[in-house]
Motif scaffolding. Structure first.
Motif, PDB file in Angstrom:
ATOM      1  N   PRO A   1     -34.292  25.828  -0.113  1.00  0.00           N
ATOM      2  CA  PRO A   1     -34.647  24.701  -0.986  1.00  0.00           C
ATOM      3  C   PRO A   1     -34.386  23.340  -0.337  1.00  0.00           C
ATOM      4  CG  PRO A   1     -33.346  26.338  -2.171  1.00  0.00           C
ATOM      5  CD  PRO A   1     -33.281  26.695  -0.721  1.00  0.00           C
ATOM      6  N   VAL A   2     -33.409  23.281   0.559  1.00  0.00           N
ATOM      7  CA  VAL A   2     -33.125  22.025   1.256  1.00  0.00           C
ATOM      8  C   VAL A   2     -34.308  21.650   2.139  1.00  0.00           C
ATOM      9  CG1 VAL A   2     -31.531  20.806   2.777  1.00  0.00           C
ATOM     10  CG2 VAL A   2     -30.663  22.565   1.206  1.00  0.00           C
ATOM     11  N   TYR A   3     -34.841  22.614   2.869  1.00  0.00           N
ATOM     12  CA  TYR A   3     -36.023  22.349   3.689  1.00  0.00           C
ATOM     13  C   TYR A   3     -37.178  21.854   2.818  1.00  0.00           C
ATOM     14  CZ  TYR A   3     -34.070  24.296   7.993  1.00  0.00           C
ATOM     15  OH  TYR A   3     -33.310  24.502   9.115  1.00  0.00           O
ATOM     16  N   GLU A   4     -37.371  22.489   1.672  1.00  0.00           N
ATOM     17  CA  GLU A   4     -38.459  22.071   0.779  1.00  0.00           C
ATOM     18  C   GLU A   4     -38.264  20.634   0.311  1.00  0.00           C
ATOM     19  OE1 GLU A   4     -40.136  25.967  -1.434  1.00  0.00           O
ATOM     20  OE2 GLU A   4     -38.039  25.506  -1.898  1.00  0.00           O
ATOM     21  N   ARG A   5     -37.036  20.268  -0.054  1.00  0.00           N
ATOM     22  CA  ARG A   5     -36.775  18.901  -0.503  1.00  0.00           C
ATOM     23  C   ARG A   5     -36.986  17.889   0.614  1.00  0.00           C
ATOM     24  NH1 ARG A   5     -32.415  21.436  -3.286  1.00  0.00           N
ATOM     25  NH2 ARG A   5     -30.917  20.759  -1.705  1.00  0.00           N
ATOM     26  N   LEU A   6     -36.777  18.323   1.838  1.00  0.00           N
ATOM     27  CA  LEU A   6     -36.928  17.439   2.989  1.00  0.00           C
ATOM     28  C   LEU A   6     -38.386  17.291   3.434  1.00  0.00           C
ATOM     29  CD1 LEU A   6     -33.820  18.627   5.038  1.00  0.00           C
ATOM     30  CD2 LEU A   6     -34.170  16.317   4.102  1.00  0.00           C
ATOM     31  N   GLY A   7     -39.292  18.021   2.797  1.00  0.00           N
ATOM     32  CA  GLY A   7     -40.710  17.855   3.096  1.00  0.00           C
ATOM     33  C   GLY A   7     -41.358  18.972   3.877  1.00  0.00           C
TER      34      GLY A   7
END
Length: 242
Positions: A202-208
């Protein structure tokens, strides 16, 4: 090091394919056979110590990345990296500057002993290298006879002296999630948790990052189901310039 590179296809969309440890350009042959040669041109290097590229005295992650940046042209429509190839791509992407980077189960965070005292003791164990080679130097019948044969041929040309150093480097220097340098897709199989922790996705997703989950296939997805993997790449690269 200037790497050996195979070229497949003659289309306007230029894509680099970077294999993982033990592999070579051969492991992508099934995938490129499912691609439209009038659309794609694939540039497929052998990493140092693999395939027809030269052996080396050093197998650091920095050296792998330097080789890739020296060998592939800047500005490709995409570069795709699998496993170790994904980690090498991550370290070279700022120099390669493709329109898109695609990471297939990339070696971002290997589930293995790390920087602790016990971890360092593990990597220094006498006899560890042959045990690691025995564990990794294998094929999987799920790949099918042709891909098993390609993998066995790749393994015959792999410098076995590198394995401990490469695995230790990946385990002790995990990638920290960060905003992508270029538009990037993270593709995770059923084995993806072994190289990218579930909590970090989810961190990768939030980072774009664009994150794609591929269910029902395992780490060597291009060998296990080349047609499905190529369809996924077609979808991901649908916006690549032609």
């Amino acid at each position: 090091m200037q790497l050996h590179v195979e070229t497949h296809g003659h289309g306007p969309v230029r894509v680099g394919l970077v294999h993982g440890i033990l592999g070579s350009a051969l492991v992508w042959r099934d995938l490129v056979s499912h691609a439209d040669p009038d659309r794609y041109t694939f540039l497929v290097p052998d990493l140092r110590g693999h395939g027809e590229s030269d052996r080396a005295a050093s197998y650091t992650l920095a050296a792998f990345a330097d080789d890739l940046a020296e060998t592939l042209p800047q500005g490709l429509d995409a570069v795709v990296g699998h496993s170790l190839g994904g980690r090498v791509l991550f370290d070279a992407v700022d120099r390669l500057r493709p329109a898109r980077a695609v990471y297939l189960d990339p070696g971002f965070h290997l589930r293995a002993p790390g920087r602790s005292v016990l971890g360092q003791a593990f990597w220094a164990l006498p006899g560890l290298q042959p045990l690691l080679v025995q564990a990794y130097d294998r094929t999987d019948p799920r790949w099918g006879p042709a891909n098993v044969a390609r993998a066995e041929e790749s393994h015959r040309h792999w410098d076995r002296t590198m394995l401990r150093d490469v695995l230790r480097a990946v385990a002790t220097a995990p990638v920290a999630p960060a905003a992508p340098f270029v538009p990037s897709t993270l593709v995770l199989t059923d084995d993806g948790r072994h190289v990218v922790p579930d909590a970090e996705v989810p961190v990768y997703e939030r980072l774009g990052w664009d994150v794609e989950r591929v269910r029902g296939v395992h780490h060597d997805l291009a060998m296990e189901d080349a047609a499905r993997t190529m369809r996924l790449l077609d979808d991901v690269l649908g916006g690549a310039r032609a």
